[in-house]
Motif scaffolding. Structure first.
Motif, PDB file in Angstrom:
ATOM      1  N   GLY A 166       4.611 -10.201 -18.038  1.00 15.84           N
ATOM      2  CA  GLY A 166       5.610 -10.368 -16.987  1.00 15.84           C
ATOM      3  C   GLY A 166       5.062 -10.638 -15.594  1.00 15.84           C
ATOM      4  N   ASP A 167       3.779 -10.433 -15.393  1.00 19.95           N
ATOM      5  CA  ASP A 167       3.217 -10.676 -14.061  1.00 19.95           C
ATOM      6  C   ASP A 167       1.818 -11.276 -14.230  1.00 19.95           C
ATOM      7  OD1 ASP A 167       3.129 -10.740 -11.345  1.00 19.95           O
ATOM      8  OD2 ASP A 167       2.733  -8.621 -11.056  1.00 19.95           O
ATOM      9  N   GLY A 168       1.257 -11.773 -13.123  1.00 21.89           N
ATOM     10  CA  GLY A 168      -0.094 -12.317 -13.194  1.00 21.89           C
ATOM     11  C   GLY A 168      -0.133 -13.771 -13.636  1.00 21.89           C
ATOM     12  N   THR A 169       0.994 -14.467 -13.515  1.00 19.68           N
ATOM     13  CA  THR A 169       1.017 -15.857 -13.981  1.00 19.68           C
ATOM     14  C   THR A 169       0.166 -16.756 -13.091  1.00 19.68           C
ATOM     15  OG1 THR A 169       3.081 -16.207 -12.769  1.00 19.68           O
ATOM     16  CG2 THR A 169       3.265 -15.688 -15.090  1.00 19.68           C
ATOM     17  N   THR A 204       2.988  -3.322  -5.544  1.00 28.97           N
ATOM     18  CA  THR A 204       1.973  -4.382  -5.610  1.00 28.97           C
ATOM     19  C   THR A 204       2.576  -5.647  -6.199  1.00 28.97           C
ATOM     20  OG1 THR A 204       0.265  -2.710  -5.917  1.00 28.97           O
ATOM     21  CG2 THR A 204      -0.327  -4.971  -6.459  1.00 28.97           C
ATOM     22  N   SER A 205       3.422  -5.469  -7.195  1.00 28.29           N
ATOM     23  CA  SER A 205       4.007  -6.634  -7.847  1.00 28.29           C
ATOM     24  C   SER A 205       5.114  -7.260  -7.001  1.00 28.29           C
ATOM     25  CB  SER A 205       4.555  -6.213  -9.211  1.00 28.29           C
ATOM     26  OG  SER A 205       5.226  -7.279  -9.804  1.00 28.29           O
ATOM     27  N   ILE A 206       6.026  -6.437  -6.512  1.00 29.99           N
ATOM     28  CA  ILE A 206       7.202  -6.964  -5.798  1.00 29.99           C
ATOM     29  C   ILE A 206       6.839  -7.516  -4.417  1.00 29.99           C
ATOM     30  CG2 ILE A 206       9.368  -6.262  -4.679  1.00 29.99           C
ATOM     31  CD1 ILE A 206      10.032  -4.616  -7.090  1.00 29.99           C
ATOM     32  N   SER A 207       5.880  -6.856  -3.745  1.00 29.29           N
ATOM     33  CA  SER A 207       5.611  -7.254  -2.362  1.00 29.29           C
ATOM     34  C   SER A 207       5.011  -8.653  -2.252  1.00 29.29           C
ATOM     35  CB  SER A 207       4.688  -6.246  -1.686  1.00 29.29           C
ATOM     36  OG  SER A 207       3.452  -6.253  -2.353  1.00 29.29           O
ATOM     37  N   THR A 208       4.561  -9.220  -3.375  1.00 27.45           N
ATOM     38  CA  THR A 208       4.043 -10.587  -3.290  1.00 27.45           C
ATOM     39  C   THR A 208       5.181 -11.601  -3.242  1.00 27.45           C
ATOM     40  OG1 THR A 208       3.928 -10.800  -5.689  1.00 27.45           O
ATOM     41  CG2 THR A 208       1.935 -10.033  -4.573  1.00 27.45           C
ATOM     42  N   LYS A 209       6.399 -11.146  -3.534  1.00 22.47           N
ATOM     43  CA  LYS A 209       7.511 -12.088  -3.582  1.00 22.47           C
ATOM     44  C   LYS A 209       8.682 -11.733  -2.694  1.00 22.47           C
ATOM     45  CE  LYS A 209       6.375 -13.858  -8.032  1.00 22.47           C
ATOM     46  NZ  LYS A 209       5.088 -13.114  -8.013  1.00 22.47           N
ATOM     47  N   ALA A 210       9.174 -10.500  -2.851  1.00 22.83           N
ATOM     48  CA  ALA A 210      10.391 -10.144  -2.135  1.00 22.83           C
ATOM     49  C   ALA A 210      10.171 -10.242  -0.629  1.00 22.83           C
ATOM     50  CB  ALA A 210      10.811  -8.736  -2.513  1.00 22.83           C
ATOM     51  N   LYS A 242      11.908  -8.615 -12.112  1.00 21.73           N
ATOM     52  CA  LYS A 242      11.530  -8.837 -13.514  1.00 21.73           C
ATOM     53  C   LYS A 242      10.024  -8.700 -13.703  1.00 21.73           C
ATOM     54  CE  LYS A 242      15.479 -11.261 -15.291  1.00 21.73           C
ATOM     55  NZ  LYS A 242      16.161 -12.549 -15.475  1.00 21.73           N
ATOM     56  N   ASP A 243       9.257  -9.223 -12.742  1.00 19.48           N
ATOM     57  CA  ASP A 243       7.799  -9.066 -12.803  1.00 19.48           C
ATOM     58  C   ASP A 243       7.451  -7.580 -12.788  1.00 19.48           C
ATOM     59  OD1 ASP A 243       7.603 -11.762 -12.746  1.00 19.48           O
ATOM     60  OD2 ASP A 243       6.362 -11.911 -10.954  1.00 19.48           O
ATOM     61  N   ALA A 244       8.093  -6.856 -11.889  1.00 14.58           N
ATOM     62  CA  ALA A 244       7.772  -5.426 -11.741  1.00 14.58           C
ATOM     63  C   ALA A 244       8.136  -4.655 -13.007  1.00 14.58           C
ATOM     64  CB  ALA A 244       8.500  -4.857 -10.536  1.00 14.58           C
TER      65      ALA A 244
HETATM   66 MG    MG Z   1       2.710 -11.076  -9.203  1.00 16.09          MG
END
Ligand code: MG
Ligand code: ADP
Length: 540
Positions: A94-97, A160-166, A387-389
């Protein structure tokens, strides 16, 4: 004796494209590198977004590697292979694409240098395989145990996951996501589908809410119905409460007003009977997958029933699971045992629209995340980040192992893999070292995207790791090297392992191709996962 004349052998129809050996490799590598280059600038919290515009003028604004690649019209077969790894990464963790794609691009770039030095592609592939195995071994050693019940740790992972996008801090959204996961987790795992994501434009991302129960983006069929029902007994019906078209299509000859009246009376009676079936089941809420006739609405209102029509079948399934009810296909079969339960069913105005909340269902694990945000684009990107998170939290909870982010594990891998390479001999050593060096691209890109001098950062990072600072990474906000673990920038081990594994595999696969031939129609079984195979090969 007859002389045998050499003949030109045509094995492919004239005009078919074919490229071979170095040409084929260069072409493929070039295409794959271009794809990686496209998403590179989006990596990390300081990464930029891409605006994708289709022929109809529809716009998607995103930072999500897999979304970008999915929306881009990519034709080149090797480039498509890169898109595939983004998809695999998305499905697996779900993450790291973006990470996976950027590493793949760098591995191929380094491979090209080796090809120029006449290192054979199979030697490079072998070296890459050895290095990938080593990487996995190193990562497993440096990863640390994570307690799946530790809210702080889950929050850090989600952040870490959400802050790269939101957009913005999104702290409230992060908190909601963690709460949602904690609600559904059981035996150290959960199904992300159990968390229903509902979007509604308005307010800001930080006004997103976690609702205990299910939200549906519909309103009750009539404002005269009760707005709120407590101790809701819910009939879930997949049949319409209308007179079927086919029945009225038959030719009816009406010659007098009395006849017309009796015809209408009969219709009314049929609808009344349908409503009666709902009432006699004991339901006070009707959630219907199909339409509800005005006349039926009238009768339902008279009985004080809260009714919603045209609910999607996927929502009906979710409602059944949440309320413990059964979706009945035929009203005749409806009885009390089929009813679902929720403490409250109510309609609320959210933004400019009304939505129905089915709260505190029989199944306490039923939760919905209502994502808010200023515009459609903001909400869509927030949804992707959520979704990534969810994927990240699932991976961390299931595996219980994490590493720091910010390029710390990658630079450590560079260091250790290069050391490992020194012990090897022959040309594989070159390939293993190239692999190690390629991983440096992650901290380098994070630095570049944050507007920092990548050379300075890499030098400092290497020095920090040489002196044993395992989790030194790029602090993109302060513009310096810092301990990522201490800052709470953490990721599941699985995201890293999967990204490196799939990047390495696709690089090896592309390297092994020395001949690209336009095929006729490929048989189903021989097609690649993208379904297109190489059938529609573009001119090389
Ligand atoms: Mg990410
Ligand atoms: P991906 O699609 O690969 O997940 P992202 O754009 O989400 O790409 O970026 C992920 C990278 O950003 C990871 O290497 C992660 O460690 C890094 N990252 C996330 N938050 C921070 C932070 N606060 N400081 C430094 N790096 C971060």
């Amino acid at each position: 004796m007859t002389e045998i004349k050499p003949q030109q052998v045509l094995i492919l129809p004239e005009g078919y494209t074919r490229s071979q050996k170095r040409d084929a490799q260069s072409n493929n590598i070039m295409a794959a590198k271009l794809v990686a280059e496209t998403v590179r600038t989006t990596l990390g919290p300081k990464g930029m977004d891409k605006m994708l515009v289709d022929a109809m003028g529809d716009v998607v604004i995103t930072n999500d590697g897999v979304t970008i690649l999915d929306e881009m019209e990519i034709e080149h077969p090797a480039a498509k292979m890169i898109v595939e790894i983004a998809k695999t990464q998305e499905e697996e963790v779900g993450d790291g694409t973006t990470t996976a794609v950027v590493i793949a691009g760098e591995l191929l770039k380094k491979a090209e240098d080796l090809l120029d030095q006449d290192v054979h592609p199979t030697v490079i592939a072998k070296g890459y395989r050895m290095a990938a195995e080593k990487a996995y071994e190193i990562l497993s050693k440096i990863a640390i145990k994570a307690d799946p019940n530790n809210t702080k740790m889950l929050t850090q992972l989600a952040k870490t996951s959400i802050s790269t996008k939101a957009p913005g801090e999104a702290d409230a959204l992060i908190k909601r996501v963690v709460e949602a996961v904690q609600r559904v987790v059981e035996n150290n795992t959960f199904n992300p589908d159990d968390i229903k994501i509902q979007k509604k434009v308005g307010k800001s991302v930080d006004d997103s809410e976690l609702v205990s129960g299910i939200i549906i983006d519909k309103e009750r069929v009539s404002p005269a119905m009760p707005k709120r029902v407590e101790n809701a007994k819910i009939a879930l019906v997949a049949q319409s409460l209308e007179i079927e078209k086919t029945e009225t299509d038959a030719k009816i000859t009406i010659s007098s007003p009395e006849q017309l009246q009796s015809f209408l009376d009969q219709e009314e009676k049929m609808l009344k009977d349908m409503v009666e079936k709902v009432v006699s089941s004991g339901a006070n809420v009707l959630l219907c997958q199909k339409g509800i006739d005005d006349v039926a609405q009238h009768f339902l209102t008279k009985k004080g029933i809260f009714a919603v029509k045209n609910i999607s079948s996927s929502d009906m399934d979710k409602l059944a699971r949440a309320t413990g009810g059964t979706v009945v296909k035929d009203l005749d079969d409806l009885n009390e045992a089929d009813l679902g339960y929720a403490k409250v069913v109510e309609e609320l105005k959210i933004g400019n629209d009304n939505m129905v909340f089915i709260r505190d269902c029989k199944n306490p694990k039923a939760v919905s995340l209502l994502i808010r945000g200023g515009t459609e684009h903001v909400i869509d990107e927030a949804e992707r980040s959520v979704k990534d998170a969810l994927g990240v939290l699932k991976a961390a909870i299931e595996e219980g192992l994490i590493v720091a982010g910010g390029g710390a594990p990658e630079i450590e891998l560079t260091r250790q893999i290069n050391k490992y390479a020194e012990k090897l001999s022959g040309r594989e050593q070159l390939a293993v070292k190239a692999f190690g060096d390629a991983l440096e691209t992650i901290p380098r890109t994070l630095a570049e995207n944050a507007g920092l001098d990548p050379i300075d950062i890499i030098v400092n990072l290497k020095a920090a790791h040489d002196s044993g600072k395992l989790w030194a990474g790029v602090d993109v906000f302060k513009g310096k090297v810092a301990d990522m673990m201490a800052q709470g920038v953490v990721e599941p081990l699985k995201v890293k392992v999967q990204a490196i594994t799939s990047a390495s595999e696709v690089a090896q696969m592309i390297l092994r191709i020395d001949d690209v031939i336009a095929a006729g129609k490929l048989k189903e079984s021989e097609k690649g996962p993208q379904g297109g195979g190489m059938g529609g090969m573009p001119p090389m």
